[in-house]
Design an enzyme around this catalytic site. Structure first.
Site, PDB file in Angstrom:
ATOM      1  N   LYS A   1      61.771 -36.321  20.208  1.00  0.00           N
ATOM      2  CA  LYS A   1      61.674 -35.825  21.596  1.00  0.00           C
ATOM      3  C   LYS A   1      61.137 -36.868  22.569  1.00  0.00           C
ATOM      4  CE  LYS A   1      61.152 -31.030  20.123  1.00  0.00           C
ATOM      5  NZ  LYS A   1      60.960 -31.230  18.677  1.00  0.00           N
TER       6      LYS A   1
HETATM    7  O1  LIG Z   1      63.207 -26.042  20.911  1.00  0.00           O
HETATM    8  C1  LIG Z   1      62.834 -26.582  19.878  1.00  0.00           C
HETATM    9  C2  LIG Z   1      63.025 -27.931  19.626  1.00  0.00           C
HETATM   10  C3  LIG Z   1      62.640 -28.447  18.417  1.00  0.00           C
HETATM   11  N1  LIG Z   1      62.056 -27.673  17.480  1.00  0.00           N
HETATM   12  C4  LIG Z   1      61.671 -28.315  16.192  1.00  0.00           C
HETATM   13  O2  LIG Z   1      62.449 -27.735  15.140  1.00  0.00           O
HETATM   14  C5  LIG Z   1      61.615 -27.505  13.999  1.00  0.00           C
HETATM   15  C6  LIG Z   1      61.509 -26.020  13.738  1.00  0.00           C
HETATM   16  O3  LIG Z   1      60.802 -25.782  12.548  1.00  0.00           O
HETATM   17  P1  LIG Z   1      60.782 -24.322  11.866  1.00  0.00           P
HETATM   18  O4  LIG Z   1      59.859 -24.512  10.692  1.00  0.00           O
HETATM   19  O5  LIG Z   1      62.186 -23.988  11.444  1.00  0.00           O
HETATM   20  O6  LIG Z   1      60.233 -23.383  12.867  1.00  0.00           O
HETATM   21  C7  LIG Z   1      60.291 -28.174  14.294  1.00  0.00           C
HETATM   22  O7  LIG Z   1      60.351 -29.511  13.854  1.00  0.00           O
HETATM   23  C8  LIG Z   1      60.216 -28.140  15.802  1.00  0.00           C
HETATM   24  O8  LIG Z   1      59.428 -29.190  16.330  1.00  0.00           O
HETATM   25  C9  LIG Z   1      61.865 -26.346  17.712  1.00  0.00           C
HETATM   26  O9  LIG Z   1      61.341 -25.600  16.876  1.00  0.00           O
HETATM   27  N2  LIG Z   1      62.268 -25.837  18.917  1.00  0.00           N
END
Ligand SMILES: O=c1ccn([C@@H]2O[C@H](COP(=O)(O)O)[C@@H](O)[C@H]2O)c(=O)[nH]1
Length: 278
Positions: free
Chosen positions: A96
């Site tokens: 990001k």
């Molecule tokens: O809008 C967003 C952007 C990035 N993320 C990232 O994706 C994963 C989600 O992890 P989970 O364990 O499936 O919840 C994480 O690395 C976030 O930083 C997001 O969740 N939402």
């Protein structure tokens, strides 16, 4: 090299529409019986590569969980990226990044220049210094077959206040991001190299994603509460471009390699039930 969009389209056709994150949360390290240190981080990452590197279209290491161990954590990230490439999955680094253009150039070199130790297939980027400030990333990505996924409508509840605010012309901030990325992908087939991040948790928002022409990364599935069925509500007629992304939902099945594979297979079946065949 083929464009990222072409390579992603091929990977999805061969392996299915799924992105799995490598998010070594302290709680997951403990659950896997690993120590919360560089050794635990390395073991965790290697296990995910062994389980999923040769079967999932895209693997998304979350940079924060490597950076928290300093230079030794970043070294583990570098080797994880190499191992994933060798195993054949595309690597999307969730980092990001965003800044003024001259600094974005340096970020672009760090992640999208093939000579960099942190070179990956694609990165996530933040457009909140203006989508135009990300131009050096778009340019280097286009030059070397890379991709950039720009945050549009994120999965966290706090995002809406900024992303759905109205601009002077009446569009939301997110819609201006969507429209600028759509322009970048114009004419690209079978898929553009510039994607958007749109959370699976956000419900029906009225945003028009129909002209994006690139991949729509959908985090928020599993641990954040959204299920595959929510993809229909969020993406409507744009479902064919969605790349569902799961981290904790799959990772919590570890450390057993077979169990990790079974968890990834299960969420892929759930997503295929909703997404059009590709
Ligand atoms: O809008 C967003 C952007 C990035 N993320 C990232 O994706 C994963 C989600 O992890 P989970 O364990 O499936 O919840 C994480 O690395 C976030 O930083 C997001 O969740 N939402």
């Amino acid at each position: 090299m083929d464009s990222f969009g072409t390579r992603l389209h091929r990977a999805i056709t061969e392996r299915g529409p799924l992105c799995v994150g490598i998010d070594p949360h302290p709680g997951l390290l403990a659950r896997w019986g690993l120590t919360d240190d560089v050794q635990g981080l390395e073991r965790f990452s290697r296990t995910v590569v062994e389980a999923l590197g040769d079967r999932v279209a895209v693997v998304k290491p979350q940079s924060a969980f490597f950076e928290r161990f300093g230079s030794r954590g970043v070294a583990v990230l570098e080797s994880t990226i190499r191992q994933l490439r060798d195993a054949g999955s595309l690597v999307l680094l969730d980092v990001k990044r965003g800044d003024i253009g001259s600094t974005v150039s340096a970020y672009a070199s760090a992640y999208l220049d093939p000579s960099s130790p942190l070179y990956v297939d694609a990165v996530t980027a933040s457009p909140y210094l203006g989508v135009g400030s990300l131009a050096p990333m778009f340019e280097l990505a286009a030059e070397h077959g890379g991709g950039v996924f720009v945050l549009a409508l994120t999965s966290n509840p706090e995002g809406a206040a900024v992303q759905r605010a109205r601009t002077a012309d009446g569009r939301t901030v997110a819609q201006t991001v969507i429209d600028e990325i759509s322009q970048l992908n114009r004419g690209a087939t079978p898929l553009g190299s510039f994607g958007l991040v749109v959370g699976a948790t956000i419900g029906e928002t009225g945003h028009d994603l129909s002209g994006v022409g690139g991949p729509l990364l959908a985090p928020g599935l599993g641990a954040q509460g959204a299920g595959a069925a929510d993809l229909r509500t969020v993406f409507g007629s744009s479902l064919a471009s969605v790349l569902p992304s799961y981290s904790r939902e799959v990772l919590s099945a570890g450390p057993d390699v077979a169990a990790l594979r079974a968890a990834a297979d299960r969420v892929l079946v759930d997503c295929r039930a909703v997404l059009p065949a590709r």
